[in-house]
Scaffold this motif. Structure first.
Motif, mmCIF file in Angstrom:
data_model
loop_
_atom_site.group_PDB
_atom_site.id
_atom_site.type_symbol
_atom_site.label_atom_id
_atom_site.label_comp_id
_atom_site.label_asym_id
_atom_site.label_seq_id
_atom_site.Cartn_x
_atom_site.Cartn_y
_atom_site.Cartn_z
ATOM 1 N N ARG A 11 0.812 -1.222 0.000
ATOM 2 C CA ARG A 11 0.000 0.000 0.000
ATOM 3 C C ARG A 11 0.846 1.273 0.000
ATOM 4 O O ARG A 11 0.365 2.344 0.366
ATOM 5 C CB ARG A 11 -0.969 0.014 1.196
ATOM 6 C CG ARG A 11 -1.950 -1.130 1.168
ATOM 7 C CD ARG A 11 -2.937 -1.044 2.302
ATOM 8 N NE ARG A 11 -3.850 -2.159 2.281
ATOM 9 C CZ ARG A 11 -4.837 -2.337 3.160
ATOM 10 N NH1 ARG A 11 -5.021 -1.454 4.120
ATOM 11 N NH2 ARG A 11 -5.643 -3.375 3.084
ATOM 12 N N ARG A 12 2.104 1.174 -0.394
ATOM 13 C CA ARG A 12 2.977 2.353 -0.445
ATOM 14 C C ARG A 12 3.906 2.235 -1.644
ATOM 15 O O ARG A 12 4.442 1.163 -1.921
ATOM 16 C CB ARG A 12 3.807 2.458 0.831
ATOM 17 C CG ARG A 12 4.846 3.581 0.831
ATOM 18 C CD ARG A 12 5.727 3.471 2.060
ATOM 19 N NE ARG A 12 6.799 4.440 2.046
ATOM 20 C CZ ARG A 12 7.954 4.281 1.404
ATOM 21 N NH1 ARG A 12 8.183 3.164 0.692
ATOM 22 N NH2 ARG A 12 8.882 5.224 1.446
ATOM 23 N N CYS A 39 -8.475 6.218 -4.908
ATOM 24 C CA CYS A 39 -7.731 5.118 -4.283
ATOM 25 C C CYS A 39 -6.579 5.598 -3.415
ATOM 26 O O CYS A 39 -5.940 4.810 -2.707
ATOM 27 C CB CYS A 39 -7.194 4.168 -5.354
ATOM 28 S SG CYS A 39 -6.017 4.952 -6.482
ATOM 29 N N VAL A 40 -6.264 6.893 -3.447
ATOM 30 C CA VAL A 40 -5.097 7.437 -2.745
ATOM 31 C C VAL A 40 -5.498 7.923 -1.359
ATOM 32 O O VAL A 40 -6.459 8.680 -1.197
ATOM 33 C CB VAL A 40 -4.464 8.589 -3.554
ATOM 34 C CG1 VAL A 40 -3.359 9.264 -2.754
ATOM 35 C CG2 VAL A 40 -3.908 8.059 -4.869
ATOM 36 N N ASN A 41 -4.742 7.482 -0.343
ATOM 37 C CA ASN A 41 -5.013 7.882 1.038
ATOM 38 C C ASN A 41 -4.151 9.056 1.482
ATOM 39 O O ASN A 41 -4.601 9.922 2.212
ATOM 40 C CB ASN A 41 -4.769 6.701 1.988
ATOM 41 C CG ASN A 41 -5.683 5.531 1.687
ATOM 42 O OD1 ASN A 41 -6.837 5.726 1.306
ATOM 43 N ND2 ASN A 41 -5.183 4.319 1.826
ATOM 44 N N TYR A 55 0.544 6.651 -0.590
ATOM 45 C CA TYR A 55 -0.084 5.581 0.183
ATOM 46 C C TYR A 55 -1.482 5.372 -0.399
ATOM 47 O O TYR A 55 -2.262 6.323 -0.486
ATOM 48 C CB TYR A 55 -0.169 5.973 1.664
ATOM 49 C CG TYR A 55 1.180 6.189 2.311
ATOM 50 C CD1 TYR A 55 1.819 5.171 2.996
ATOM 51 C CD2 TYR A 55 1.827 7.427 2.210
ATOM 52 C CE1 TYR A 55 3.059 5.369 3.584
ATOM 53 C CE2 TYR A 55 3.063 7.638 2.787
ATOM 54 C CZ TYR A 55 3.672 6.603 3.479
ATOM 55 O OH TYR A 55 4.909 6.794 4.046
ATOM 56 N N TYR A 56 -1.793 4.158 -0.794
ATOM 57 C CA TYR A 56 -3.046 3.910 -1.508
ATOM 58 C C TYR A 56 -3.759 2.690 -0.937
ATOM 59 O O TYR A 56 -3.185 1.904 -0.175
ATOM 60 C CB TYR A 56 -2.771 3.705 -3.006
ATOM 61 C CG TYR A 56 -1.870 2.526 -3.326
ATOM 62 C CD1 TYR A 56 -2.395 1.281 -3.654
ATOM 63 C CD2 TYR A 56 -0.483 2.667 -3.284
ATOM 64 C CE1 TYR A 56 -1.571 0.203 -3.920
ATOM 65 C CE2 TYR A 56 0.353 1.593 -3.548
ATOM 66 C CZ TYR A 56 -0.188 0.363 -3.876
ATOM 67 O OH TYR A 56 0.627 -0.712 -4.130
ATOM 68 N N SER A 57 -5.041 2.528 -1.313
ATOM 69 C CA SER A 57 -5.794 1.343 -0.899
ATOM 70 C C SER A 57 -5.166 0.129 -1.581
ATOM 71 O O SER A 57 -4.681 0.225 -2.699
ATOM 72 C CB SER A 57 -7.267 1.481 -1.282
ATOM 73 O OG SER A 57 -7.396 1.742 -2.661
ATOM 74 N N ASP A 62 -6.375 -0.700 -8.312
ATOM 75 C CA ASP A 62 -6.237 0.704 -7.917
ATOM 76 C C ASP A 62 -4.828 1.202 -8.224
ATOM 77 O O ASP A 62 -4.647 2.326 -8.698
ATOM 78 C CB ASP A 62 -6.528 0.867 -6.420
ATOM 79 C CG ASP A 62 -7.999 0.678 -6.094
ATOM 80 O OD1 ASP A 62 -8.823 0.894 -6.999
ATOM 81 O OD2 ASP A 62 -8.313 0.309 -4.959
ATOM 82 N N ARG A 63 -3.840 0.382 -7.931
ATOM 83 C CA ARG A 63 -2.444 0.755 -8.196
ATOM 84 C C ARG A 63 -2.232 0.998 -9.683
ATOM 85 O O ARG A 63 -1.636 2.016 -10.085
ATOM 86 C CB ARG A 63 -1.508 -0.348 -7.687
ATOM 87 C CG ARG A 63 -0.041 -0.110 -7.994
ATOM 88 C CD ARG A 63 0.784 -1.346 -7.630
ATOM 89 N NE ARG A 63 2.170 -1.175 -7.994
ATOM 90 C CZ ARG A 63 2.659 -1.368 -9.223
ATOM 91 N NH1 ARG A 63 1.832 -1.724 -10.211
ATOM 92 N NH2 ARG A 63 3.945 -1.194 -9.466
ATOM 93 N N GLN A 64 -2.726 0.094 -10.499
ATOM 94 C CA GLN A 64 -2.550 0.216 -11.943
ATOM 95 C C GLN A 64 -3.255 1.466 -12.482
ATOM 96 O O GLN A 64 -2.720 2.178 -13.325
ATOM 97 C CB GLN A 64 -3.098 -1.036 -12.652
ATOM 98 C CG GLN A 64 -2.297 -2.305 -12.396
ATOM 99 C CD GLN A 64 -0.850 -2.159 -12.853
ATOM 100 O OE1 GLN A 64 0.077 -2.180 -12.051
ATOM 101 N NE2 GLN A 64 -0.665 -1.998 -14.166
ATOM 102 N N ASP A 65 -4.440 1.718 -11.969
ATOM 103 C CA ASP A 65 -5.214 2.881 -12.405
ATOM 104 C C ASP A 65 -4.489 4.172 -12.030
ATOM 105 O O ASP A 65 -4.420 5.117 -12.831
ATOM 106 C CB ASP A 65 -6.598 2.840 -11.760
ATOM 107 C CG ASP A 65 -7.485 3.990 -12.231
ATOM 108 O OD1 ASP A 65 -7.647 4.132 -13.458
ATOM 109 O OD2 ASP A 65 -7.991 4.729 -11.380
#
Length: 693
Positions: A11-12, A39-41, A55-57, A62-65
């Protein structure tokens, strides 16, 4: 934009942007762009190294997007709100970093390369403002820190000890820069967390209200603010009359009457009535500046221990001067006397204590907890009683409609459509459940009712097609409004499932529908209450407007010590006042307009972030709606802050007393005494910036 992924963990992800340099505006634009992705925290953009940490969900998609969108990112394609860049704090950090580097470089360049006579002249001239400041303090019949600083520097210059005078002024200058930087940064972080985040507003087009994104509102537009909602923009009232709570800006809790022609300000809350406002200022800049001013001027920022430390600091100055004089009388040694003068308890006390509080507030913010002052952290640390509202607090923030029971022959969908039309104007969790159920069924409704009147803790009254419609609690609908129940439907009413909460709707004085709402208990509620008791909360109370049966079931499940059912807002506030009169420290936790009197009356009021705006504005602390564990985090931060303040106090007194003793016995020189004193002050202050958890 091109970038390289430097390292990655769960998640980072840390990336280096393939650009030669990045301006402050570009860094803020990139940060805003990434922050707005769902998706980004959290995002950190370093404008100097051009590195970005996200830092993301945890979902792979979500990472790819996120990475795909970053590849197509261009600065000029992003519309960043003006206040976001103005108040980002990036320019502030750069300004103070430059100040720090320049002061250190100038001091040592002058010391090493400037001839001794010129150095002596420079230090003599530089000493004048310190001496003048000390004399002004004496003229005002005050013996405070400037007197100590002016005396120490002045005596050193008179003795010809220019090196000591220069070192003391250098250390004082560095300390002032660090203190000012830390304070402004912490206040800025806190103000940003307290600034407005209103996404939707009711815009008036002709005679119709249309729910609109707040970002689309322009100067001159007319918006409608309903009772219990925050006023999102500065403006002038054109229609209506209401009572506006301005405590968030003025600190005054008494609501002010506003009518046509009166000015209103962003961040204030409409307690009663309804206002149509012509917008005169958009964006969050003015609100941000007002919050900063409020934080800097308000005594709310200071905890009791912090205020005591400041008063003690000022009281210690005469004792330090007295000790200096006594040392000279006993030893007749100017060097030893100066060693005492170089040590100042108050400097460390006044610097370390506020920094401790500001960083605790900042750390709470990283856990999505907004605290409006150190006073409230101290209240949480000392609290022995906590009062919970039920709906939206101990139960989930998103109750759901299970079924609609018709009593007048209308279809469920038609009744739900009418109910949603009324309820969408009010930010209570039950109201949101009705509106959400209508949306799920695709039930669209125009503004088919006349002016809506909200009766606090009871319900809503309006008219649809010239027929009076009310919706609310059993007490409001049947006892206050004397609603008639159809004779052939009495059995259905009596046999409604008790495990659900009920909203009653009547049209033209006759019961039309009962909306059954499932209000499931938060899964963490029992654990949180158990841990709060372990942390020193001896009394846990639940107060709700719901019926006795439902309240008792909830209380037994979560381990509540006392519960009160079918209570009104005034009852909650009276209970809080009674507990305080008995010598107890009380925390109140709630999310609705009806919780506001109790939130205001408590030692520390905690509001749920997606509850009513009035509750959030009046509350001293706001937690996110995700889970109640944040109350435990808040309690831990508060307890550890109080321990840190006490530890800092003992460290300051111990270290400075030792330095005075070493100076009196001639073990250390005045320069060494000043260096060790300032170094210990900075180290204690830097230690106050460490995370509490």
């Amino acid at each position: 934009m091109k970038f390289q992924i430097k390292n990655e963990s769960k998640r980072r992800i840390r990336m280096h942007m393939s650009v030669y340099r990045m301006s402050y505006v570009q860094a803020d634009t990139l940060q805003y762009f990434l922050t707005e992705l769902s998706c980004v925290n959290q995002v950190k953009v370093n404008d100097q190294t051009c590195d970005v940490t996200v830092y993301y969900s945890g979902e792979k998609a979500d990472r790819q997007d996120m990475l795909k969108k970053l590849q197509t990112f261009h600065y000029e394609d992003v519309e960043v709100p003006e206040h976001f860049i103005q108040n980002s704090g990036r320019a502030l950090n750069a300004e103070y970093q430059d100040k720090l580097v320049w002061n250190v470089a100038f001091h040592y360049a002058r010391k090493w390369f400037l001839p001794a006579p010129l150095n002596a002249c420079y230090n003599t001239v530089a000493a004048i403002p310190y001496v003048v400041k000390g004399l002004k303090c004496l003229c005002n019949r005050k013996i405070e820190v400037p007197v100590l600083d002016g005396t120490a520097i002045g005596v050193s210059v008179i003795r010809g000890d220019y090196a000591t005078a220069g070192s003391v002024m250098f250390l004082l200058g560095i300390g002032e820069i660090l203190e000012e930087w830390t304070h402004k940064k912490s206040v800025g972080d806190l103000a940003r967390s307290m600034s407005l985040h209103v996404e939707k507003v009711w815009m008036k087009q002709d005679e119709t209200e249309v729910l609109t994104d707040s970002s689309k509102i322009q100067k001159g537009d007319r918006i409608v603010v309903h009772m219990g909602n925050v006023i999102p923009f500065d403006g002038t009232v054109t229609e209506g009359e209401g009572m506006v709570n301005q405590a968030s800006l003025t600190g005054e809790s008494v609501a002010v009457r506003k009518s046509s022609g009166a000015g209103v300000f962003a961040g204030t809350v409409l307690e009663e009535g309804e206002l149509t406002i012509q917008v005169t200022a958009i964006g969050g800049g003015s609100r941000y500046e007002q919050v900063v001013k409020m934080i800097e001027e308000s005594e709310k920022l200071k905890s009791g221990l912090e205020s005591k430390a400041e008063h003690l600091a000022d009281r210690l100055v005469p004792w330090t001067l007295g000790g200096t004089a006594l040392t000279y009388l006993l030893t007749r040694n100017v060097t030893r006397t100066l060693s005492v003068l170089m040590v100042d308890f108050s400097c460390a006390l006044k610097m370390a204590m506020p920094i401790s509080v500001l960083y605790a507030i900042h750390e709470a913010g990283t856990h999505h907890i907004t605290v409006k002052g150190g006073k409230f952290l101290e209240a949480v640390a000392e609290a022995d009683t906590i009062v919970f509202d039920k709906t939206g607090t101990l139960t989930k923030a998103k109750p759901t409609v299970v079924k609609v029971v018709s009593f007048d022959g209308r279809s469920e969908d038609e009744l739900l459509r009418i109910a949603a039309c009324l309820e969408e104007h009010f930010p209570h969790s039950m109201a949101k459940a009705v509106v959400h159920a209508a949306q799920e069924r695709g039930l669209e409704h125009e503004e088919m009712h006349s002016r809506v009147e909200y009766v606090v803790a009871h319900g809503i009254s309006s008219s649809v097609e010239d027929k009076k419609v009310i919706i609310g609690s059993y007490h409001f609908v049947f006892e206050d409004e004397k609603t008639v129940i159809p004779e052939d439907k009495r059995e259905i009413l009596e046999n409604l499932p008790q495990e659900y909460s009920h909203l009653y709707m009547a049209i033209e004085g006759k019961l039309s529908a009962v909306i059954c709402i499932e209000d499931p208990l938060r899964p963490e509620a029992a654990d949180v209450i158990r841990e709060l008791k372990k942390a020193g909360i001896s009394k846990v109370v639940m107060m709700t407007g719901d019926n006795e049966h439902t309240a008792k079931a909830i209380a037994e499940k979560v381990g509540i010590d006392e519960f009160y059912a079918e209570v009104l807002p005034g009852d909650k506030a009276k209970f809080v006042e009674k507990e305080k009169a008995a010598g107890r420290k009380v925390i109140m936790t709630g999310d609705g307009i009806n919780d506001s009197p109790a939130l205001s009356a408590s030692d520390a009021g905690i509001a749920i972030s997606d509850g009513a705006e009035l509750a959030r504005e009046i509350a001293d602390i706001t937690i996110s709606a995700d889970d109640l564990y944040q109350i435990l985090i808040l309690k831990q931060i508060s307890d550890r802050l109080m321990r840190r303040i006490r530890k800092n106090y003992h460290s300051i007194v111990g270290i400075n007393s030792t330095l005075i003793a070493l100076g009196v016995f001639g073990i250390i020189q005045p320069t060494t005494s000043a260096l060790m004193h300032n170094t210990s002050t900075l180290l204690i202050s830097l230690g106050s910036m460490r995370k509490l958890l």
